[in-house]
Design an enzyme around this catalytic site. Structure first.
Site, PDB file in Angstrom:
ATOM      1  CD  GLU A  59      17.014  14.611   4.708  1.00 55.54           C
ATOM      2  OE1 GLU A  59      15.969  14.302   5.318  1.00 55.54           O
ATOM      3  OE2 GLU A  59      18.152  14.476   5.179  1.00 55.54           O
TER       4      GLU A  59
ATOM      5  CG  ASP B 241       9.512  11.391   4.848  1.00 58.26           C
ATOM      6  OD1 ASP B 241       9.467  12.211   3.909  1.00 58.26           O
ATOM      7  OD2 ASP B 241       9.419  11.727   6.057  1.00 58.26           O
TER       8      ASP B 241
ATOM      9  CG  ASP C  64      10.880  14.496  10.913  1.00 58.32           C
ATOM     10  OD1 ASP C  64      11.746  13.864  10.292  1.00 58.32           O
ATOM     11  OD2 ASP C  64      10.495  15.637  10.597  1.00 58.32           O
TER      12      ASP C  64
ATOM     13  CE1 TYR D 265       9.253  18.156   3.879  1.00 57.48           C
ATOM     14  CE2 TYR D 265       6.872  18.113   3.707  1.00 57.48           C
ATOM     15  CZ  TYR D 265       8.060  17.480   3.998  1.00 57.48           C
ATOM     16  OH  TYR D 265       8.049  16.158   4.374  1.00 57.48           O
TER      17      TYR D 265
HETATM   18  C1  GLA Z   1      11.078  17.154   7.201  1.00 59.00           C
HETATM   19  C2  GLA Z   1       9.814  16.294   7.250  1.00 59.00           C
HETATM   20  C3  GLA Z   1      10.154  14.822   7.030  1.00 59.00           C
HETATM   21  C4  GLA Z   1      10.987  14.636   5.770  1.00 59.00           C
HETATM   22  C5  GLA Z   1      12.174  15.605   5.757  1.00 59.00           C
HETATM   23  C6  GLA Z   1      12.944  15.560   4.466  1.00 59.00           C
HETATM   24  O1  GLA Z   1      11.907  16.827   8.272  1.00 59.00           O
HETATM   25  O2  GLA Z   1       9.171  16.447   8.490  1.00 59.00           O
HETATM   26  O3  GLA Z   1       8.959  14.076   6.954  1.00 59.00           O
HETATM   27  O4  GLA Z   1      10.208  14.777   4.615  1.00 59.00           O
HETATM   28  O5  GLA Z   1      11.760  16.949   5.977  1.00 59.00           O
HETATM   29  O6  GLA Z   1      13.547  14.325   4.283  1.00 59.00           O
END
Ligand code: GLA
Length: 396
Positions: A42, A45, A183, A233
């Site tokens: 997590e 990416d 995702d 984020y």
């Molecule tokens: C969200 C983002 C992904 C990833 C996750 C955390 O889902 O869209 O790209 O960074 O958070 O792992």
């Protein structure tokens, strides 16, 4: 206690029927793209690291047809979830606007226009059984479904990785979320009965089988979403970039824990902890893939709990409700079939993912449902998913 949902074929039929009712003719095209759940890896990416997600058997389905007499060109979209319709002119430069949900489709339409594959007028009906805002990538499912539709409509086929990147760009530019590639990649390239060990730098995925019927993935939706999510984020991403600059590496993927430790006294303590999460999480993800291949479930469970602790303490993206689910899971323990549990996705609410012995799924779901509701006063939603295939064209 365990939610059931429509199989894809039924959801697709219902969506086609709704199109017929709304527009008075059958759709020409029906496409679908799944949500995803991440088993481990997590916030790695966007640090060029590894992730280990799977597509889930919950989908966003689009039924569409060319609009008769649709000049100037425009997209008319009707959502099965949201009231009203969105009508977006295509003869002017595409910009994000209202309603917000339409921006995901719009961003993808802008991507096709930029490739020299502009769209003619379309009517689109959108249906989904991916929980919205639950951290299971309902937005990526919509983007990838739109890209899949636009491929068949324009005849402009994309390489699947290129398609994931186009959808990621739509999310950055039209939804304002500087997300990584996980995702969209998973929604586009998910494989039945497999996890994807995705190297987010090379964008190569190794398929990790998860086909043993004795083991199931149980997803627990806390049914909370804290508003911090968006800004936090982006801030986490910046902190990771600051850490990489300090360590003089291209991305945190290239840093080692020992190297980080030598910098402890020179680094901002928060940035240090963010980097510690990312570096250790990348290691855990690779080890978890190896452990799953070897059916070493105790190891998988311990890596999942370590991941949660690191996300809670070092990365600070968990919340009381997610921590509660994970504590309940720890108490259930491996003796009662609970292999491991952790928060999944961006955090600040949404879902936890657990790996359980299939035979114990019902009892575990009942226990989590009861204890979570008692502790938080909130009803959770629980469901099971096998790893599903990525985006598909159901009618063309
Ligand atoms: C969200 C983002 C992904 C990833 C996750 C955390 O889902 O869209 O790209 O960074 O958070 O792992």
């Amino acid at each position: 206690m365990i939610d059931q949902h429509l199989p894809l074929a039924r959801l697709a039929d219902e969506t086609a029927e709704k199109f017929q009712q709304r527009f008075g003719r059958p759709p020409q095209w029906v496409v679908a793209a799944p949500g995803r759940v991440n088993l481990i890896g997590e916030h790695t990416d966007y640090n060029d690291g590894f992730v280990l997600p799977m597509a889930i058997d919950r989908y966003t389905v689009l039924a569409a047809g060319r609009s008769p007499g649709g000049e100037p060109p425009r997209l008319r979209m009707v959502s099965g979830h949201k009231q009203g319709e969105a009508v977006i002119p295509l003869n002017i430069p595409l910009q994000p606007g209202q309603p917000a949900w339409a921006n995901y489709v719009l961003g993808v339409a802008a991507g096709f226009a930029a490739l020299g594959a502009p769209l003619a007028s379309l009517d689109i009906l959108v249906e989904s059984n991916v929980p919205l805002g639950g951290g299971l990538s309902s937005s990526a499912a919509l983007e990838v479904a739109a890209a899949t539709l636009f491929e068949v409509v324009t005849g402009h086929r994309l390489d699947p990785v290129e398609k994931a990147l186009l959808c990621q760009k739509a999310e950055h530019e039209f939804a304002g979320v500087p997300c990584g590639i996980m995702d969209q990649f998973t929604s586009a390239l998910g494989r039945e009965n497999h996890l994807l060990l995705l190297d987010c730098r090379s964008r190569q995925a190794e398929l990790v089988p998860l086909s043993d019927p004795a083991v199931s993935v149980l997803i627990i939706n806390t049914n909370v979403k804290h508003h911090l999510a968006g800004g936090e984020y982006a801030r986490r991403r910046q902190q990771c970039e600051a850490a990489a600059r300090h360590l003089r590496v291209r991305a945190l993927r290239d840093a080692h824990l020992d190297q980080l430790k030598t910098q402890h006294d020179q680094m901002d303590p928060v940035v240090f902890r963010r980097a510690r999460h990312v570096i250790t999480e990348i290691g855990r993800t690779v080890r978890a893939a190896t452990a799953i291949k070897a059916s070493d479930w105790p190891e998988v469970g311990s890596l999942m709990y370590d991941s949660h602790d690191s996300l809670r303490d070092d990365y600070e993206v968990s919340c009381a409700e997610l921590d509660e689910v994970v504590e309940i899971a720890r108490k259930i323990g491996p003796g009662n079939g609970m292999i491991g549990c952790r928060m999944t996705g961006g955090g600040f609410g949404g879902c936890a993912v657990s790996v359980v012995q299939s035979a114990a799924t019902r009892d575990i779901a009942k226990k989590i449902h009861g204890d979570y509701q008692q502790k938080t006063g909130i009803q959770p939603a629980l469901f099971v998913s096998r790893p599903a295939a990525g985006a598909t064209v159901l009618k063309a």
